[in-house]
Design an enzyme around this catalytic site. Structure first.
Site, mmCIF file in Angstrom:
data_model
loop_
_atom_site.group_PDB
_atom_site.id
_atom_site.type_symbol
_atom_site.label_atom_id
_atom_site.label_comp_id
_atom_site.label_asym_id
_atom_site.label_seq_id
_atom_site.Cartn_x
_atom_site.Cartn_y
_atom_site.Cartn_z
ATOM 1 N N GLU A 48 -4.294 2.590 -2.700
ATOM 2 C CA GLU A 48 -5.249 1.263 -2.694
ATOM 3 C C GLU A 48 -4.837 0.949 -4.134
ATOM 4 O OE1 GLU A 48 -5.765 -0.818 -1.087
ATOM 5 O OE2 GLU A 48 -6.921 -0.009 0.855
ATOM 6 N N HIS A 103 -3.003 -6.430 -6.535
ATOM 7 C CA HIS A 103 -2.898 -7.097 -4.983
ATOM 8 C C HIS A 103 -4.755 -7.425 -5.332
ATOM 9 C CE1 HIS A 103 -3.141 -3.482 -3.313
ATOM 10 N NE2 HIS A 103 -3.809 -4.072 -2.075
ATOM 11 N N CYS A 145 -13.660 -4.679 3.994
ATOM 12 C CA CYS A 145 -13.272 -5.217 3.093
ATOM 13 C C CYS A 145 -12.143 -5.503 3.940
ATOM 14 C CB CYS A 145 -13.215 -3.712 2.231
ATOM 15 S SG CYS A 145 -12.914 -2.588 2.454
ATOM 16 N N GLU A 179 -6.140 -2.769 -6.294
ATOM 17 C CA GLU A 179 -5.920 -3.157 -5.989
ATOM 18 C C GLU A 179 -7.657 -4.136 -7.608
ATOM 19 O OE1 GLU A 179 -6.979 -3.577 -1.342
ATOM 20 O OE2 GLU A 179 -8.879 -3.084 -2.536
ATOM 21 N N HIS A 192 0.728 -1.017 -0.211
ATOM 22 C CA HIS A 192 0.030 -0.117 -0.329
ATOM 23 C C HIS A 192 0.891 0.960 0.243
ATOM 24 C CE1 HIS A 192 -2.799 -2.932 1.369
ATOM 25 N NE2 HIS A 192 -4.046 -2.174 0.811
#
Length: 176
Positions: free
Chosen positions: A112, A30, A65, A114, A23
């Site tokens: 982030e 990821h 989350c 993701e 991060h």
């Protein structure tokens, strides 16, 4: 410290990295998940992230989350984190809605980046928030979530806003 799963744009595993390192810059795509809890009154649980969170502390977001562990199926991670964050034991397989990729920067703190799997869980079990993860939370009628986001946009996480917009456009029928 936990590791997260690095993936390519097709969600194929390409390695692992320390969660904090993943991060710190936007280079590490990821695997992650987001889950929406909906009760029998068609209310969605919304949480305020703990102030101790590295990214978007104190912001309002979806029910919960996180990231699956390197050796863990995503659906199992969804079930595990419901209990860890909200004290809710999920006995049924969470319902997968869709997945998407996003990248967002939070101030000068980190990113982030993701590939996020979005799930829904139907339960009437009341949450018991873990204060290390959640500062507050409440249930809101499913029809009022978009208005809440609109009226509080600067206080909502970017993934919450993206996910709810996509749910409204493409997946709303799966929530009721």
């Amino acid at each position: 410290m936990e590791n997260v799963v690095l993936v390519d744009e097709n969600d194929n595993r390409v390695g692992c990295i320390n969660k904090i390192d993943a991060h710190l810059n936007g280079d590490h795509l990821h695997r992650a998940f987001s889950c929406f809890i909906i009760n029998s009154k068609n209310e969605v649980y919304i949480q305020q992230r703990a102030q101790s969170k590295l990214l978007w502390p104190g912001y309002w977001s979806n029910s919960y989350c996180s990231h699956p562990r390197p050796d863990e199926e995503i659906s199992h991670a969804v079930m595990r984190r419901a209990e860890e964050e909200l004290g809710i034991v999920i006995n049924e397989e969470p319902k997968f809605l869709y997945k998407f990729q996003y990248k967002e920067k939070y101030k000068d703190v980190g990113y982030e980046h993701e590939l996020c799997h979005v799930f829904v869980v139907f339960t009437d079990t009341p949450p018991t928030e873990n204060p290390k993860e959640v500062s507050a939370g409440f249930f809101i009628n499913i029809k009022d979530v978009q208005e809440y986001i609109h009226n509080n946009e600067e206080f909502c996480t970017p993934w919450f806003k993206k996910e709810w917009a996509d749910i409204l456009q493409n997946h709303f029928d799966k929530l009721c």
